[in-house]
Design an enzyme around this catalytic site. Structure first.
Site, PDB file in Angstrom:
ATOM      1  N   LYS A   9       0.839  -1.195   0.000  1.00 15.16           N
ATOM      2  CA  LYS A   9       0.000   0.000   0.000  1.00 15.16           C
ATOM      3  C   LYS A   9       0.884   1.258   0.000  1.00 15.16           C
ATOM      4  CE  LYS A   9      -3.449  -2.544   2.756  1.00 15.16           C
ATOM      5  NZ  LYS A   9      -4.379  -2.485   3.919  1.00 15.16           N
ATOM      6  N   TYR A  49     -11.868  -3.086  -2.299  1.00  8.08           N
ATOM      7  CA  TYR A  49     -12.334  -3.226  -0.916  1.00  8.08           C
ATOM      8  C   TYR A  49     -13.858  -3.220  -0.812  1.00  8.08           C
ATOM      9  CZ  TYR A  49      -7.734  -2.947   1.345  1.00  8.08           C
ATOM     10  OH  TYR A  49      -6.454  -3.206   1.797  1.00  8.08           O
ATOM     11  N   ASN A 112      -1.365  -0.117   7.524  1.00 10.25           N
ATOM     12  CA  ASN A 112      -0.790  -1.436   7.807  1.00 10.25           C
ATOM     13  C   ASN A 112      -0.019  -2.052   6.633  1.00 10.25           C
ATOM     14  OD1 ASN A 112      -2.927  -2.210   6.261  1.00 10.25           O
ATOM     15  ND2 ASN A 112      -3.991  -3.370   7.836  1.00 10.25           N
ATOM     16  N   HIS A 115      -1.430  -5.564   1.685  1.00  8.67           N
ATOM     17  CA  HIS A 115      -2.665  -6.350   1.561  1.00  8.67           C
ATOM     18  C   HIS A 115      -2.336  -7.750   1.073  1.00  8.67           C
ATOM     19  CE1 HIS A 115      -6.522  -7.824   0.046  1.00  8.67           C
ATOM     20  NE2 HIS A 115      -5.856  -8.155  -1.054  1.00  8.67           N
ATOM     21  N   GLU A 126      -9.450 -10.741  -7.029  1.00  8.53           N
ATOM     22  CA  GLU A 126      -8.511  -9.625  -6.976  1.00  8.53           C
ATOM     23  C   GLU A 126      -7.490  -9.685  -8.118  1.00  8.53           C
ATOM     24  OE1 GLU A 126      -7.103 -10.034  -2.958  1.00  8.53           O
ATOM     25  OE2 GLU A 126      -9.032  -9.391  -2.117  1.00  8.53           O
TER      26      GLU A 126
HETATM   27  P1  GTP Z   1      -6.233  -6.342   3.769  1.00 12.27           P
HETATM   28  O1  GTP Z   1      -5.199  -7.374   3.468  1.00 12.27           O
HETATM   29  O2  GTP Z   1      -5.795  -4.938   3.455  1.00 12.27           O
HETATM   30  O3  GTP Z   1      -7.573  -6.696   3.149  1.00 12.27           O
HETATM   31  O4  GTP Z   1      -6.409  -6.355   5.369  1.00 12.27           O
HETATM   32  P2  GTP Z   1      -7.078  -7.487   6.263  1.00 12.27           P
HETATM   33  O5  GTP Z   1      -7.656  -8.576   5.394  1.00 12.27           O
HETATM   34  O6  GTP Z   1      -6.110  -7.878   7.308  1.00 12.27           O
HETATM   35  O7  GTP Z   1      -8.260  -6.695   6.970  1.00 12.27           O
HETATM   36  P3  GTP Z   1      -9.725  -6.346   6.399  1.00 12.27           P
HETATM   37  O8  GTP Z   1      -9.922  -6.927   5.040  1.00 12.27           O
HETATM   38  O9  GTP Z   1     -10.702  -6.665   7.458  1.00 12.27           O
HETATM   39  O10 GTP Z   1      -9.654  -4.769   6.280  1.00 12.27           O
HETATM   40  C1  GTP Z   1      -9.162  -4.145   5.109  1.00 12.27           C
HETATM   41  C2  GTP Z   1      -8.346  -2.935   5.501  1.00 12.27           C
HETATM   42  O11 GTP Z   1      -9.194  -1.958   6.046  1.00 12.27           O
HETATM   43  C3  GTP Z   1      -7.296  -3.187   6.585  1.00 12.27           C
HETATM   44  O12 GTP Z   1      -6.076  -3.638   6.063  1.00 12.27           O
HETATM   45  C4  GTP Z   1      -7.156  -1.835   7.222  1.00 12.27           C
HETATM   46  O13 GTP Z   1      -6.215  -1.032   6.505  1.00 12.27           O
HETATM   47  C5  GTP Z   1      -8.526  -1.247   7.055  1.00 12.27           C
HETATM   48  N1  GTP Z   1      -9.283  -1.398   8.302  1.00 12.27           N
HETATM   49  C6  GTP Z   1      -9.847  -2.536   8.787  1.00 12.27           C
HETATM   50  N2  GTP Z   1     -10.460  -2.308   9.963  1.00 12.27           N
HETATM   51  C7  GTP Z   1     -10.271  -0.990  10.210  1.00 12.27           C
HETATM   52  C8  GTP Z   1     -10.655  -0.131  11.272  1.00 12.27           C
HETATM   53  O14 GTP Z   1     -11.303  -0.528  12.240  1.00 12.27           O
HETATM   54  N3  GTP Z   1     -10.273   1.194  11.166  1.00 12.27           N
HETATM   55  C9  GTP Z   1      -9.559   1.662  10.112  1.00 12.27           C
HETATM   56  N4  GTP Z   1      -9.205   2.953  10.061  1.00 12.27           N
HETATM   57  N5  GTP Z   1      -9.174   0.876   9.097  1.00 12.27           N
HETATM   58  C10 GTP Z   1      -9.529  -0.419   9.154  1.00 12.27           C
HETATM   59 MG    MG Z   2      -8.907  -8.185   3.748  1.00 10.26          MG
END
Ligand code: GTP
Ligand code: MG
Length: 149
Positions: A9, A49, A112, A115, A126
């Site tokens: 990212k 997303y 973070n 992805h 994807e």
């Molecule tokens: P990805 O690999 O990026 O998809 O992350 P993930 O699979 O570990 O988490 P998820 O798919 O649930 O969430 C997608 C992204 O949304 C995360 O990587 C975070 O950057 C963001 N995100 C998730 N939860 C939160 C939250 O509570 N607050 C904020 N600000 N961002 C969030």
């Molecule tokens: Mg995810």
């Protein structure tokens, strides 16, 4: 072999972590079959997303991702989807283990770094979203026989 969509990212790029991240996947034994640097459109970021469309953080997440640039990649290997997620670490970097990418480099959940696809179905969706069919390289890694028994 299984394929996963892995994307560095914008925060990962601005922090100079591209080489470190690629090095980890490469050293593990995975095979890089597609890679490109781009600033994704808002439309592409939204589609990526879309499962989170109803969440409060979604607009900020889409704006952040589409601010770019990102490094979009496809990595191939046995169990790369599940194990890639293990290498990446928990979503919230403060909950992820040291030694993982997010554990080593991240603090905030909205920054973070990387992805990774979370299932075979997500990976297929994807990869098709970010890459054209002709953009995936098919080849055998010379080290393959030293990685797989
Ligand atoms: P990805 O690999 O990026 O998809 O992350 P993930 O699979 O570990 O988490 P998820 O798919 O649930 O969430 C997608 C992204 O949304 C995360 O990587 C975070 O950057 C963001 N995100 C998730 N939860 C939160 C939250 O509570 N607050 C904020 N600000 N961002 C969030
Ligand atoms: Mg995810």
């Amino acid at each position: 072999q299984e394929k996963s969509f892995i994307m560095i990212k914008p925060d990962g790029i601005h922090r100079g972590l591209i080489a470190d991240i690629i090095k980890r996947f490469e050293a593990k034994g995975y095979k890089l079959v597609a890679i490109k640097v781009m600033v994704p459109s808002k439309d592409l970021a939204s589609k990526h997303y879309e499962e989170h469309a109803q969440r409060p953080f979604y607009p900020g997440l889409v704006t952040f991702l589409s601010s770019g640039p990102v490094v979009a990649m496809v990595w191939e290997g046995k169990d790369v989807i599940k194990y890639g997620r293990k290498m990446i670490g928990a979503t919230n970097p403060l909950a992820s283990t040291p030694g993982t990418i997010r554990g080593d480099y991240g603090i905030d959940v909205g920054r973070n770094i990387i992805h990774g696809s979370d299932s075979v179905e997500s990976a297929q969706r994807e990869i098709a979203l970010w890459f054209g069919a002709g953009e995936l390289a098919e080849y055998d890694l010379a080290m393959g026989k030293w990685v797989y028994e």
